[in-house]
Design an enzyme around this catalytic site. Structure first.
Site, PDB file in Angstrom:
ATOM      1  N   PRO A 252       1.006  -0.785  -0.151  1.00 55.91           N
ATOM      2  CA  PRO A 252       0.216  -0.042   0.320  1.00 55.91           C
ATOM      3  C   PRO A 252       0.984   1.279   0.001  1.00 55.91           C
ATOM      4  O   PRO A 252       1.858   2.116   0.901  1.00 55.91           O
ATOM      5  CB  PRO A 252      -0.913  -0.565   1.638  1.00 55.91           C
ATOM      6  CG  PRO A 252      -0.049  -1.017   2.252  1.00 55.91           C
ATOM      7  CD  PRO A 252       1.038  -1.723   1.395  1.00 55.91           C
ATOM      8  N   ASP A 428       5.814   2.656   2.143  1.00 53.62           N
ATOM      9  CA  ASP A 428       4.959   0.541   1.953  1.00 53.62           C
ATOM     10  C   ASP A 428       4.647   1.522   3.502  1.00 53.62           C
ATOM     11  O   ASP A 428       4.995   1.139   4.117  1.00 53.62           O
ATOM     12  CB  ASP A 428       5.695  -0.006   2.741  1.00 53.62           C
ATOM     13  CG  ASP A 428       5.230  -1.441   2.311  1.00 53.62           C
ATOM     14  OD1 ASP A 428       3.848  -1.378   2.710  1.00 53.62           O
ATOM     15  OD2 ASP A 428       6.273  -2.556   1.889  1.00 53.62           O
ATOM     16  N   HIS A 429       2.855   1.782   3.772  1.00 54.02           N
ATOM     17  CA  HIS A 429       2.419   1.844   4.568  1.00 54.02           C
ATOM     18  C   HIS A 429       2.250   0.890   6.007  1.00 54.02           C
ATOM     19  O   HIS A 429       1.846   0.769   6.643  1.00 54.02           O
ATOM     20  CB  HIS A 429       0.971   2.193   4.462  1.00 54.02           C
ATOM     21  CG  HIS A 429       0.441   3.473   5.358  1.00 54.02           C
ATOM     22  ND1 HIS A 429       0.976   3.281   6.534  1.00 54.02           N
ATOM     23  CD2 HIS A 429      -0.453   3.939   5.511  1.00 54.02           C
ATOM     24  CE1 HIS A 429       0.077   4.288   7.187  1.00 54.02           C
ATOM     25  NE2 HIS A 429      -0.072   5.029   6.520  1.00 54.02           N
ATOM     26  N   ARG A 430       2.556  -0.506   5.370  1.00 54.81           N
ATOM     27  CA  ARG A 430       2.420  -1.821   6.430  1.00 54.81           C
ATOM     28  C   ARG A 430       3.659  -2.067   7.214  1.00 54.81           C
ATOM     29  O   ARG A 430       3.535  -2.457   8.004  1.00 54.81           O
ATOM     30  CB  ARG A 430       2.567  -2.895   5.004  1.00 54.81           C
ATOM     31  CG  ARG A 430       0.997  -3.296   4.444  1.00 54.81           C
ATOM     32  CD  ARG A 430       1.571  -4.339   3.557  1.00 54.81           C
ATOM     33  NE  ARG A 430       2.852  -4.439   2.818  1.00 54.81           N
ATOM     34  CZ  ARG A 430       3.170  -5.556   2.443  1.00 54.81           C
ATOM     35  NH1 ARG A 430       2.459  -7.212   2.101  1.00 54.81           N
ATOM     36  NH2 ARG A 430       4.550  -4.662   1.435  1.00 54.81           N
TER      37      ARG A 430
END
Length: 458
Positions: A252, A428-430
């Protein structure tokens, strides 16, 4: 003694390579490790050294052919016995058994070559722009055929690996105008059968007639000009596209922007370039940004991490392999500088220059484009202020540098002309929260705004 040399695995487990050019001809006498050809993998152009000293008696592919790993590439007349080599790999369960002579099994073990060959398929010729294309009906079916005929999903699945068939079936396909890459195999071990080809041909004949290509008006009524050109997707372009799609639909992405006054950095670059002791080192904004990134990553480990879905873990790297995006004629490549966090500014500048030169020449080895932990791309060289860069697969962040522009800016309570740049950080929003991404970008910007702050981040 006549000896065949098969295309070896050139690294990264790539299944095929395109022959760019031969550097030898039949009848030439070659020395051991003499460069005999250039081949292009999905990542780079690679030079092939000769595994034998002898006379070339046969070339089994032409420039433009796509050759599978394990296919016979060249034949030599070698005096005496051939060198010993690792045993041939076991036959896979999904492939028919093959018999080979002792000469075919005796493959050289050259430095830089990877695993043993996995197959022995003949090279596949791919059409170039302007060459004879596949039958127009194939394209029409993909665009207009009903769902019970050929679907786009069938087309994508068919392209995942090279079609396997027998010579009579290939002859039948050629006679009926059928592209085997689009045929769904039903034979044992995945081989395309005669009935598969005949069934596909029947679907082609039942499909709506293809739309004719419209042509542009011409002053000469006897001359028509095609309005489209079809180019094959292959090599670096294909690899980059696959990687970007995989990244975009796996991680994401979030992008944040920050515009910063980099006048002090511009002045530093001018002073360094005026230093005679550094005249052999081209230090620019990319090198300073690279140094700033390395310093900031030490304080923000989430930006230097990898998401390991297989093991359910976040892997934090205690080193920085810094990717430097480079635009080339063959497409975008991102070689990385190993252990960039341990380098000085001058060393970083030299490495960036060397990577760019190697990339433009198409000589970047596949190993240099794997194992990166963070990347930088300089879109400013194209006159662009900002963008939303896509992550290199497996990395948590990528920083885009915009163009440095001279414009009015608030400085010490007054309006003055300053050098201004916009930074774009995708992450990467993870792995990275918005706060972590913002603080990292602020630290990078602080170094570019006041290079002396690097002393504080060390």
């Amino acid at each position: 003694m006549s000896t065949d040399f098969r295309l070896p695995d050139l690294g990264e487990g790539l299944p095929e390579a395109e022959l760019v050019q031969w550097l030898v001809a039949e009848g030439d006498t070659v020395a051991l490790n003499q460069t005999i050809a250039e081949v292009e993998t999905a990542k780079a152009v690679v030079e092939l050294p000769s595994p034998y000293a002898g006379v070339v008696t046969g070339l089994h592919a032409a420039a433009g052919d796509v050759v599978e790993v394990g296919s016979v590439l060249i034949t030599f007349d070698v005096a005496g016995e051939t060198a010993s080599a690792p045993a041939a790999p076991p036959v896979r369960a999904d492939e028919p058994a093959q018999t080979e002579t002792a000469e075919e099994k005796a493959q050289p073990n050259l430095v830089g070559y990877g695993a043993a060959p996995r197959g022995s398929a003949r090279p596949q010729r791919r059409a170039r722009a302007g060459a004879a294309a596949r039958p127009a009906a194939d394209t029409a079916v993909l665009e207009a055929a009903p769902h019970d005929a050929i679907t786009m999903h069938d087309h994508i699945e068919a392209l995942r690996e090279r079609p396997r068939s027998t010579p009579p079936v290939r002859a039948l396909a050629k006679k009926l105008g059928v592209d085997l890459a689009l045929v769904n195999p039903t034979g044992r071990t995945g081989i395309i059968t005669r009935s598969d080809v005949e069934e596909y041909a029947a679907k082609l004949s039942a499909a709506p007639a293809p739309t004719q290509v419209r042509t542009a008006p011409s002053s000469d009524p006897g001359v028509a000009h095609e309005r489209t050109t079809r180019l094959p997707i292959r090599g670096v372009r294909k690899h980059t596209a696959d990687a970007m799609v995989r990244s975009a639909f796996t991680a994401p992405h979030v992008t944040t922007f920050l515009t910063v006054d980099v006048t002090a950095t511009s002045e530093l670059i001018s002073s360094l370039r005026a230093d005679r002791a550094l005249q052999d080192h081209r230090i620019g904004v990319m090198a300073i940004a690279a140094k700033a990134v390395c310093l900031a990553l030490a304080h923000h480990p989430s930006l230097n991490s990898r998401w390991d879905a297989e093991h359910g873990e976040i892997v934090q790297h205690h080193y920085v392999n810094l990717g430097i995006a480079a635009a080339t004629e063959r497409g975008l490549v991102v070689p990385n500088i190993r252990d960039a966090d341990g380098m000085t500014l001058v060393q970083l500048a030299d490495e960036i220059g060397a990577l760019a030169q190697t990339a433009r020449s198409g000589k970047t080895p596949p190993s240099a484009m794997s194992g990166g932990t963070f990347s930088i791309t300089n879109v400013g060289v194209f006159g662009v202020d900002a963008g939303t860069p896509i992550l290199n697969p497996g990395e948590a962040g990528i920083l885009a540098l915009g163009a440095v522009r001279r414009q009015p800016w608030e400085h010490r309570g007054e309006i003055a002309l300053r050098d201004v740049m916009t930074l774009s950080l995708s992450f990467d929003h993870r792995l990275v929260d918005g706060e972590q991404g913002a603080k990292f970008l602020r630290d990078v910007a602080d170094v570019l705004q006041e290079p002396g702050r690097a002393m504080l981040l060390r």
